[in-house]
Design a protein around this motif. Structure first.
Motif, PDB file in Angstrom:
ATOM      1  N   ARG A   1       0.783  -1.182   0.051  1.00  0.00           N
ATOM      2  CA  ARG A   1       0.521   0.052   0.318  1.00  0.00           C
ATOM      3  C   ARG A   1       1.337   1.090   0.175  1.00  0.00           C
ATOM      4  N   LEU A   2      -0.175   2.259  -0.428  1.00  0.00           N
ATOM      5  CA  LEU A   2       1.068   4.075  -0.107  1.00  0.00           C
ATOM      6  C   LEU A   2       1.562   4.482   1.180  1.00  0.00           C
ATOM      7  N   ALA A   3       2.695   4.754   1.373  1.00  0.00           N
ATOM      8  CA  ALA A   3       2.922   4.925   2.936  1.00  0.00           C
ATOM      9  C   ALA A   3       2.548   6.887   2.053  1.00  0.00           C
ATOM     10  N   ASP A   4       2.278   7.094   3.926  1.00  0.00           N
ATOM     11  CA  ASP A   4       1.388   8.956   3.715  1.00  0.00           C
ATOM     12  C   ASP A   4       2.504   9.788   3.648  1.00  0.00           C
ATOM     13  N   SER A   5       2.459  10.877   2.792  1.00  0.00           N
ATOM     14  CA  SER A   5       3.785  11.809   3.361  1.00  0.00           C
ATOM     15  C   SER A   5       3.625  11.971   4.465  1.00  0.00           C
ATOM     16  N   GLU A   6       2.708  12.520   4.774  1.00  0.00           N
ATOM     17  CA  GLU A   6       2.445  13.412   6.578  1.00  0.00           C
ATOM     18  C   GLU A   6       2.086  12.532   7.583  1.00  0.00           C
ATOM     19  N   SER A   7       2.140  11.411   7.004  1.00  0.00           N
ATOM     20  CA  SER A   7       2.304  10.179   8.606  1.00  0.00           C
ATOM     21  C   SER A   7       2.924  10.202   8.990  1.00  0.00           C
TER      22      SER A   7
ATOM     23  N   GLN B   1       7.095   0.155   7.507  1.00  0.00           N
ATOM     24  CA  GLN B   1       6.261   0.597   7.701  1.00  0.00           C
ATOM     25  C   GLN B   1       6.220   2.562   8.158  1.00  0.00           C
TER      26      GLN B   1
ATOM     27  N   GLU C   1       6.869   5.660   5.596  1.00  0.00           N
ATOM     28  CA  GLU C   1       6.125   6.657   6.150  1.00  0.00           C
ATOM     29  C   GLU C   1       7.743   7.582   5.761  1.00  0.00           C
TER      30      GLU C   1
ATOM     31  N   ALA D   1       8.472   8.397   2.410  1.00  0.00           N
ATOM     32  CA  ALA D   1       7.540   9.412   1.489  1.00  0.00           C
ATOM     33  C   ALA D   1       7.724  10.483   2.208  1.00  0.00           C
TER      34      ALA D   1
ATOM     35  N   SER E   1       6.466   7.973  -5.559  1.00  0.00           N
ATOM     36  CA  SER E   1       5.121   7.291  -4.640  1.00  0.00           C
ATOM     37  C   SER E   1       6.097   6.101  -4.005  1.00  0.00           C
TER      38      SER E   1
END
Ligand SMILES: C[S@@+](CC[C@H](N)C(=O)[O-])C[C@H]1O[C@@H](n2cnc3c(N)ncnc32)[C@H](O)[C@@H]1O
Length: 417
Positions: A6-12, A91, A95, A98, A115
């Motif tokens: 799944r895509l990692a969110d750059s704001e997480s 994970q 993140e 990202a 991505s």
């Protein structure tokens, strides 16, 4: 069962930002202690990116199937102005990557279209499906995880495994007439046997692909990085490349190439060093990269030749007739010492025989003599101090060193050139 990618969110990622290692202090990135240990210093990331900018790469994105905190892939994306597909199985680190990709692109004033995927770097089928099978790869960059205490540097220790990751992505790599563009960041302590095993894995998949092995060193005889550049990323003129990384991030590296694949063992017809010859102790990282002979052609005086005296260990030695001449500011960093032989001394280097060394040094006008020989570590500082005291009184203006070309030889007294 393997989790779907799944895509990692750059704001997480919520950790604090710190100055990027070996880069501009105003560029802040996210790194925890593990990521800091795994990551490539920014100066090296950029040297590599600049080298790749000179290559004609195929169209497509940069693939990094084990991206860590993403510094290298961010450097490549920004320098080559390419899209990124980065994968990381951890994970939190994905993140971080990202967020770093977004931060670095913004700092350099570029758009970030990359991505980062949380997933297994070998799971190409599911990862490519996330992009509706539309991603094509321009450059495959791979820096696998390795156990930190490894002594064997076996290929089976890499994570993900080199053969598995190559097989997973082979059909997605775009090619030029030179094949795909691949860079493998390997252990700097990879033996010749392991290097040939890596070459075999590559040859099985891309027979006759161009290869450039690259050694990078910050000095002190240490190899800091070893990488293999393949196909459209290789330098067709050079099978070997040596990079001397400058101490300052603002200076240019020294990049040396050699077309020779193997260097033969030239010690067999050694002649003993003679008085009047110049003895040069080379940087051992340069010698182990096999680039020394081609570099020497550029710094020896016209018509001069060199003779290997010792090619292994911490103090590789050559002899030649004239002083070397340097053009690049980092050329002088590729030698440990260079001096004209003024005396061959048969006495052992022991306190009771030290007067022989002092007398010969005074005769040669030497006021400071450095020991460049392997000695008992307890004895070494004692002898060095005694020499310093005796020679300081002599008022000699020259500096010199004492060494031995090979274990069975006499000691050689040299005046620095
Ligand atoms: C040496 S680091 C990469 C460092 C990175 N090149 C940089 O400059 O920051 C290797 C990374 O591979 C990740 N890794 C290990 N096995 C993996 C796998 N099967 N799939 C994806 N990533 C993996 C590790 O978690 C680690 O973060």
């Amino acid at each position: 069962m393997q989790e779907p990618p799944r895509l990692a969110d750059s704001e997480s990622y919520q950790g604090e930002a710190v100055p990027i290692p070996n880069g501009p202090s105003a560029l802040l990135v996210h790194l925890d202690n593990t990521a800091r240990r795994l990551t490539t210093p920014w100066q090296i990331c950029m040297i590599r990116a600049e080298l790749l900018r000179k290559c004609s790469l195929p169209e497509g994105a940069i693939l990094d199937p084990a991206c860590g905190a993403g510094l290298q892939v961010s450097a490549l994306a920004n320098a080559l102005k390419k899209d990124v597909l980065a994968i990381e199985s951890n994970q939190e680190r994905a993140e971080m990557a990202a967020a770093n990709l977004a931060r670095i692109s913004a700092w350099l004033g570029n758009e970030n279209t990359g991505s980062v995927i949380i997933g297994d770097g070998t799971n190409s089928t599911s990862i490519i499906k996330l992009f509706e099978n539309k991603k094509q790869i321009s450059l495959f960059y791979f820096d696998p995880a390795r156990p930190s205490g490894s002594t064997t540097h076996d290929l089976s220790e890499m994570r993900p495994l080199l053969n598995e990751v190559l097989d997973a992505w082979k059909s997605h790599l775009n090619e030029t007439d030179f094949g795909p563009a691949i860079v493998l960041d390997l252990s700097p302590r990879l033996s010749e046997l392991r290097r040939s095993q890596v070459e075999e894995l590559i040859e099985e998949r891309w027979p006759k692909i161009a290869k450039t092995w690259q050694w990078a060193s910050r000095g002190s005889g240490r190899i800091d990085r070893l990488s293999l550049w393949l196909g459209a990323a290789a330098d067709p003129q050079n099978e070997r490349r040596f990079i001397r990384i400058p101490p300052s991030i603002h200076s240019e590296p020294l990049i040396l190439g050699s077309g020779e694949h193997n260097f033969s063992n030239p010690i067999e017809d050694r002649t003993f060093p003679r008085k009047g010859e110049v003895l040069t102790m080379l940087d051992s990282a340069l010698v182990s990269s096999g680039i020394a002979p081609s570099w020497l052609k550029t710094v020896l005086q016209e018509g001069d030749e060199f003779q290997w005296q010792n090619i292994t260990g911490r103090r590789p030695i050559i002899t030649h007739r004239e002083a070397l001449s340097f053009e690049h500011p980092l050329d002088s960093k590729l030698i440990q010492a260079s001096g004209r032989i003024v005396s061959l001394i048969r006495s052992p280097l022991e306190m009771e025989h030290l007067h022989n060394f002092v007398e010969k040094s005074i005769d040669a006008g030497i006021g400071k003599l450095t020991l460049r020989v392997s000695l008992n570590p307890e004895l070494q500082p004692v002898i060095q101090r005694e020499l310093d005291i005796c020679l300081r009184r002599s008022g000699g203006a020259k500096t010199g060193f004492i060494t031995r070309a090979s274990e069975e030889d006499h000691l050689l007294l040299c005046i620095d050139e």
